[in-house]
Design a protein around this motif. Sequence first.
Motif, PDB file in Angstrom:
ATOM      1  N   TYR A 391      30.170 -10.634 -14.199  1.00 47.62           N
ATOM      2  CA  TYR A 391      30.488  -9.424 -14.261  1.00 47.62           C
ATOM      3  C   TYR A 391      30.028  -8.319 -15.707  1.00 47.62           C
ATOM      4  N   ILE A 392      29.885  -7.434 -15.957  1.00 45.79           N
ATOM      5  CA  ILE A 392      30.332  -6.822 -17.247  1.00 45.79           C
ATOM      6  C   ILE A 392      31.512  -5.439 -16.849  1.00 45.79           C
ATOM      7  N   GLU A 393      32.102  -5.700 -17.242  1.00 43.29           N
ATOM      8  CA  GLU A 393      33.502  -4.899 -17.239  1.00 43.29           C
ATOM      9  C   GLU A 393      34.145  -4.464 -18.119  1.00 43.29           C
ATOM     10  N   ASN A 394      33.916  -3.447 -19.654  1.00 45.68           N
ATOM     11  CA  ASN A 394      33.261  -2.719 -20.294  1.00 45.68           C
ATOM     12  C   ASN A 394      33.299  -3.052 -21.127  1.00 45.68           C
ATOM     13  N   GLY A 395      32.361  -3.815 -21.381  1.00 45.25           N
ATOM     14  CA  GLY A 395      31.476  -4.268 -22.323  1.00 45.25           C
ATOM     15  C   GLY A 395      31.895  -5.627 -22.038  1.00 45.25           C
ATOM     16  N   VAL A 485      24.483 -17.104 -17.733  1.00 44.87           N
ATOM     17  CA  VAL A 485      24.623 -15.744 -17.732  1.00 44.87           C
ATOM     18  C   VAL A 485      24.827 -15.541 -20.005  1.00 44.87           C
ATOM     19  N   GLN A 486      23.692 -15.166 -20.531  1.00 44.89           N
ATOM     20  CA  GLN A 486      24.159 -14.417 -21.950  1.00 44.89           C
ATOM     21  C   GLN A 486      25.116 -14.183 -21.872  1.00 44.89           C
ATOM     22  N   TYR A 487      25.669 -14.712 -23.344  1.00 42.12           N
ATOM     23  CA  TYR A 487      27.162 -14.219 -24.341  1.00 42.12           C
ATOM     24  C   TYR A 487      26.619 -12.657 -25.324  1.00 42.12           C
ATOM     25  N   ASP A 488      27.248 -11.727 -24.603  1.00 43.78           N
ATOM     26  CA  ASP A 488      26.575 -10.485 -26.128  1.00 43.78           C
ATOM     27  C   ASP A 488      28.137 -10.285 -26.257  1.00 43.78           C
ATOM     28  N   GLY A 489      29.194 -10.806 -26.009  1.00 39.33           N
ATOM     29  CA  GLY A 489      30.440 -10.287 -27.324  1.00 39.33           C
ATOM     30  C   GLY A 489      30.876 -10.730 -28.484  1.00 39.33           C
TER      31      GLY A 489
END
Length: 607
Positions: A391-395, A485-489
Motif C-alpha cells: 500500500y502507499i500510505e502518506n507517500g 512494486v515500483q519504489y518511489d520513495g
Amino acid sequence: MKKKLKALISLFICIAVIFCSAFPAFAAKDNNGKNNGKNNGKKDSKYKYSINVKCFDDVKEDHWAFKYIMWMLDRDIIQGIGNNKFNPNGTVTRAEFAKMMVKTLDLKLITPDKPTFDDVNKKAWEYPYVESSKNYLTYYKTSTGNYFKPSEPSVREDMAVALVKALGYQNETVDENIIKQFEDADEITPSLRKYVALAVKYGLMKGTPKDGKLYFNPMSNLTRAEASALLYRAFVVKEEKVPYEEDKLPYGDDEEDEDEDDDDEEDVYVKPVVKVKTSDGKVIVSWNKIDSPKFQGYRVVISKNDSTPAYPENGYLFYITDKNQTSAIIDNSKPYVVNSDFGKYLNKGEVYYVSVTAEYSDKFVTGNAVKFKYDGPENPELYVAPEVNAYIENGKLVLRWQQIDSPKFVGYRVVASKNDSTPSYPENGYLYSITDRTKNYAIIDNKTKYTDGDFGGYFIKGEKYYFSVTAIYLDKIVPGNAIRVQYDGEDSPELFPAPQVSAAYEDGKLVIKWDKIDSPQLVEYRLVISEKNKTPAYPADGYYDEAYPADTTSVVIDGSKTYHDGDFSDLTYGNEYYFSVTAVYKNNKYVAGNPVKVLYLISDENK
C-alpha cells in the motif's frame, strides 16, 4: 375389555384436545415483542408458536412470512418494534443479523478482551453477538484494519455465507457456473461466489424472476421478513401431516405393545456404530448408514479431554447431510467448528476421542467413542504463509500481512529482489528481521540497508522490485506470496553520494580534485564552472570539456578547451569562478558536489 377401555380413553383425549384448542392459550407479549413465558429450550422440528396471531397490526395471518416470523418471535430470535408493529419490510442491519445468528444457532456468547473489528468496541450492545458469530459472517478487510460496519444493511450475499457456513457446506465442491443462471451474477462479490453457488445448489436460496429473467440480487438489503423465512427454511425441518392411528398410541397394558414401541423407536433413532482405522498416515472414521425418516445428518465430533464427545456439547468437525456418506477423513484440512477443547486443528502425535452424533428432526443420538492418536498432516496454522499486500500510505510504500499466532513462530523476514520473482529468506537476504508477531507491517523507505541482496544495499527510485515476507518457525521456514512494486520513495544518500571537491595550483596549473565514489549506480562525472552561480551544477550550468569516466578523480583546467552552455565565453585571467563536480548516476540522477571559489590566475600565454 382392554380394547374398549383404550377406545374410551382415546375418545376422551380427542374431545379434550378439541375442547382446549377452541380456547387459545397464548403466551403474553409486551410491546417490545418479548416473550414473558419460557421456552423449554429443546429442539423441535415441528412448527409451533405461542404468540397471539393478532399481536402485530402489520403481519396478518395471510402475510407470506407469517409462519416464519411467528416461529422466530416465539424463540426470542427477533422481536417487534413496539406499538403492535413488526415492520416486516424493515432492513436488518449487520449487527442485528449477527444477533439473529447467535439466537438461531444457540451460540455461546463470548466477549474477548481484544475486539476483532476496529469499529465494534467492547461497550457496544452488538459486541458479544458479533464476536460470537463472526465465523459465519462477512467483514471488510482494508489497509488500515478490519471493519464489520455494524450499522450497514445486511445483504443477500451475506445471508448466503451465513447459511452455508452454519450448515457446514463451505468445504463442499460446487460448480460455480451454477450462478450464471442469474442475470446479475457479475454483481456477486468474487470472494463470495462459491458461497452463493453452494446456497443455490442446496436449495437454501433462490433467485427472483423478472421480465422473463432470473436475478439473485446479491446486494439487495435483507428485510426482517426475508431473514426470518431464510433462517427458518434452513434450520427447521418441515412438518409432516399423518393420519391418527389408535394402535400406535404411546401407552398400553401389554408388555408386547411396549416392546413394539421400543423397537419402533430404535428403528427411528439409530445409534451410530463408530470405527477408526489408519491408512497411509490418514485417520479414517466410519459408521453405519442410517435410513431413518427423521434423519438430518451426521456430526463427526472430536475431543481432547472428553472421553464421550457428543454434538452439540463438543462442537463438530464435519456436518454430513448425505445419509449414504458413512466415512470421513481426519487430516486437518478444515478447522473444527465451535466448542473445541483443543483449538481449531489437531496436533500431530497427540491422542483424541472421536464419535459420531446422528442428528434427527427432534433429537440427537451419539454413537460410541473411539480413542486414536493423530499422526496426519500438521496443524496448518502452525506454519502459516504470510499473505503480503503493498500500500502507499502518506507517500510511503508499506507492506502488510496477517498476524501469525503459531506457538512455533520465531519471526518475520522482509525480503526483496530485483530479478527473482519469488524472493525468500535466506536465499535473497533480508531488509528487516522482526520478532514481534504483532508487528505485521514494514515501511520501505531506504532508512535501513539491505543485507545480501541482488541490487545493492538500497532501493532505487523509479525501479521495480519483488517483495515478500518469510515466516520463520522453530523448525521450518515458510515464504509468503511475492508482489512486484515500483519504489518511489527517497533515494539513499549512501547510494548517491555527492563528490567532495577541492582546487589547487600545482606546477602553475589549476587542478580540480574530488574523492572516488564506489557506488554501483555511478555512470560519469561532469565538471561545472560558473561566473555568477555560487552553486553550479550539471546540467543547469553546462559542463567543461567532456564527460569524465567513473574512475576519474581530478582534471587539469585548460582554458583553451570548450565550455558548453555556461554563463561565460572564456576563462579570463584575474576573474573569480565557482568550480564544482556533478556525479551522474543511472536513470539520469544528478548529485552536485560542493562549490569551490577560485581566482583564475592562468594567463593566456600558458593556455
